[in-house]
Design an enzyme around this catalytic site. Structure first.
Site, short mmCIF file in Angstrom:
data_model
loop_
_atom_site.label_atom_id
_atom_site.label_comp_id
_atom_site.label_asym_id
_atom_site.label_seq_id
_atom_site.Cartn_x
_atom_site.Cartn_y
_atom_site.Cartn_z
N GLY A 59 0.70 -1.45 0.09
CA GLY A 59 0.15 0.34 -0.37
C GLY A 59 0.65 1.40 0.15
N CYS A 86 5.24 -6.17 1.52
CA CYS A 86 5.64 -4.15 1.49
C CYS A 86 4.57 -3.93 2.64
CB CYS A 86 5.08 -3.74 0.07
SG CYS A 86 6.89 -4.45 -0.55
N TYR A 87 3.57 -3.33 2.71
CA TYR A 87 2.92 -2.28 3.69
C TYR A 87 2.43 -3.58 4.92
CZ TYR A 87 -0.14 0.66 6.00
OH TYR A 87 -0.36 1.40 7.13
N HIS A 175 7.64 -7.41 -3.84
CA HIS A 175 6.71 -7.26 -4.11
C HIS A 175 6.48 -8.60 -5.62
CE1 HIS A 175 4.40 -4.05 -3.52
NE2 HIS A 175 5.00 -3.67 -3.89
N GLU A 177 4.59 -10.30 -6.75
CA GLU A 177 3.12 -10.88 -7.91
C GLU A 177 3.73 -10.36 -9.34
OE1 GLU A 177 3.59 -8.58 -4.80
OE2 GLU A 177 2.32 -7.14 -5.35
N ASP A 234 -18.93 -9.03 -21.11
CA ASP A 234 -19.29 -8.64 -19.74
C ASP A 234 -20.97 -8.63 -19.39
OD1 ASP A 234 -17.01 -8.08 -19.69
OD2 ASP A 234 -17.18 -6.04 -19.14
N LYS A 393 -10.95 -9.60 -17.01
CA LYS A 393 -11.06 -9.58 -18.62
C LYS A 393 -10.75 -10.90 -18.82
CE LYS A 393 -14.15 -6.95 -22.00
NZ LYS A 393 -14.79 -6.17 -21.58
#
Ligand code: XMP
Length: 537
Positions: A59, A86-87, A175, A177, A234, A393
């Protein structure tokens, strides 16, 4: 049901969505929730989700800032493994009795960490090995909480990794990710399969089963759902999913506002009328019986005249959008009133819409102006059914295929809610819209024939209210120009114009000028975003 769920508590990092992605890619289901669901002492909301693992995201805040997001320490006592990133790592250090030093300067970027202990997420990394990571050195952890061990360090950040293996708490000051941490997926996998003990048995097919069960639970035995179909991916996937859950208690409304592409209305009718009947038992989901529960109640409303009348003489783009939005709600509302007992409204809201419109600080929804049906649920006093809220998506497309929707529809390029209105610059008359529709159909056909349709984010034509002189045969022409636009993009936020092959440009230009009376010149838009936008209006 009964699938394991990893809950990501979001502290506002731009990468939070990637954490969920990386976890689902490893066949483990994952949901993102704002950290505010972990602020009440009882943790009722968090417990109700029955997480098998909890990830605390990164964050932008510093743990010492006024009003810095925080959670109740009871999260660490749930007996559920926690991974702080992290945060999330700094907050863990602070909440459990460690010391965090506020850094003067925040640094982000490539870094190399040295692994001190091959355990938890770092289990497959050899001790002493250097690992390339994408770091965020904001605050520094100075002293570990009691019971924690140091697992990794880097030149800039002594405490790059720390953990309390007994309590299954792991913290990474980088990170895993993002792709800039090349072994990031492996580290997340180590945590998922080594620490959490995830089964790794989640798939889109299981998502269908769970979503169907959730929809049934929300809507109940009698509930009726209304779904606005736009013809886009969608809303179509949402409708197919809800239909699978409640069959003929779903009513779909498709409003033809006269601003649609060629054949769109017929395609929707074919897909949701005939396709649903034809597809009985062939959806691949193995639940053909439910698929056959009833064909869809599809109401196609011809509102072209009504829209065009309201839009006559309007050329200001924002005014167009407002009129279209308002008129859509009016038409939809009139039709919806004829559907007895409808208490629910389905929306194909995706995860990126959720993060764009919901502040991570809490559920205070800010509907973005692009959100075409904003205001509809409030006006109609309906509860929302949003079965795609957690998905990206490409995951929605996968889900559409899983549900048996045709590929040409599932892979459709995005199309703006106000449709051709924002691609027909100048006065919005039926003849001009028809010319644009014809040109758009040619572009679509040629791009598909060239095998480029699925790799391009959007490709379309824009009719310009600019006339230029031309010559056709022996005759002089004085007609309008069409701008051809094709862009690559990941999310529509930024975009690059596509260097389409010259022969394809030539074919499109020749066909448009020959086949579309009213256009005598085609130009190619070579503007990226920024500085341009994707649409011209
Ligand atoms: P811009 O033109 O802002 O477009 O670069 C970014 C993406 O958003 C789409 N777009 C809209 N979608 N209602 C929509 O549903 C709108 O009013 C609208 N305006 C732009 C655009 O097609 C592109 O994908």
């Amino acid at each position: 049901m009964g699938h394991q769920v990893i809950v990501v508590l979001d502290f506002g990092s731009q990468y939070t969505q990637l954490i969920a992605r990386r976890i689902r890619e490893q066949a483990v289901y994952c949901e993102i929730h704002p950290y505010t669901i972990a602020t009440d002492p009882e943790l009722a909301q968090l417990r109700a989700l029955k997480p098998t693992g909890i990830v605390l995201s990164g964050g932008p805040s510093s743990v010492y800032e006024d009003g810095a997001p925080t959670i109740v320490p009871a999260v660490y006592d749930l007996g559920v493994p926690v991974l702080g990133i992290c945060y999330g790592a700094q907050l863990t250090a602070l909440l459990l009795g460690g010391k965090v030093r506020s850094a003067e300067r925040r640094e982000y970027g490539r870094a190399s960490i040295k692994v001190l202990r091959a355990d938890g997420p770092l289990k497959t990394v050899t001790v002493g090995e250097e690992l390339a990571v994408w770091a965020s050195h904001g605050d520094h952890v100075d002293a570990l909480p009691p019971g924690f061990v140091h697992t990794a360090s880097s030149a800039n950040c002594e405490m790059s990794g720390f953990a309390n293996p007994a309590r299954k708490i792991d913290c990474l000051q980088f990170h895993p990710e993002v792709v800039h941490t090349p072994r990031g997926a492996e580290l997340l996998g180590n945590w998922l399969f080594g620490v959490v003990g995830a089964a790794g048995d989640w798939s889109m097919a299981s998502f269908v089963d769970e979503a169907v069960a959730r929809i049934r639970a929300q809507v109940g035995e009698q509930g009726r759902v209304i779904c606005g179909l736009s013809g886009g991916v969608d809303s179509s996937v949402a409708a197919a999913l809800i239909h699978k859950a409640i069959g003929d208690r779903l009513t779909c409304i498709f409003v033809d506002n006269g601003l649609l592409r060629k054949g769109e209305r017929e395609q929707v009718r074919a897909m949701f009328g005939d396709h649903f009947k034809d597809a009985a038992g062939t959806s691949g989901g193995g639940s053909g019986a439910e698929w056959r529960r009833g064909s869809i109640d599809l109401r196609v409303i011809d509102a072209e005249a009504r829209f065009l009348e309201k839009l006559a003489d309007v050329s200001d783009p924002e005014k167009k959008r407002k009129i279209i939005g308002y008129e859509f709600i009016a038409v939809f509302d009139e039709e919806a009133k004829t559907i007895e007992n409808a208490k629910f409204l389905a929306q194909g809201t995706l995860y990126p819409d959720v993060i764009e419109s919901v502040s991570f600080k809490g559920p205070s929804a800010v509907i973005k102006s692009h959100h075409n049906v904003g205001g509809l649920p409030e006006k109609m006093k309906l509860s929302l059914v949003e079965p795609l809220r957690e998905l990206f998506k490409d995951e929605v497309r996968q889900l559409g295929l899983e549900l048996g929707l045709p590929r040409h529809m599932v892979m459709r390029q995005p199309f703006p809610g106000p449709g051709l209105a924002v691609r027909c610059l100048g006065s919005l008359t039926k003849p001009r819209l028809d010319v644009l529709r014809a040109a758009d159909a040619i572009i679509d056909e040629e791009i598909r024939a060239a095998g480029l349709y699925e790799s391009i984010w959007q490709s379309f034509g824009v009719l310009l209210p600019v006339r230029s002189v031309g010559v056709m045969g022996d005759a002089r022409t004085y007609e309008e120009a069409l701008a051809l636009r094709a862009v690559h993009s990941k999310d529509g936020m930024t975009a690059d114009w596509v260097p389409l092959p010259y022969d394809l440009l030539a074919r499109i230009s020749t066909r448009v000028i020959n086949e579309c009376r009213g256009i005598n010149r085609v130009v190619y838009d070579i503007t990226s975003k920024p500085p341009g936008t994707i649409e011209w209006e």
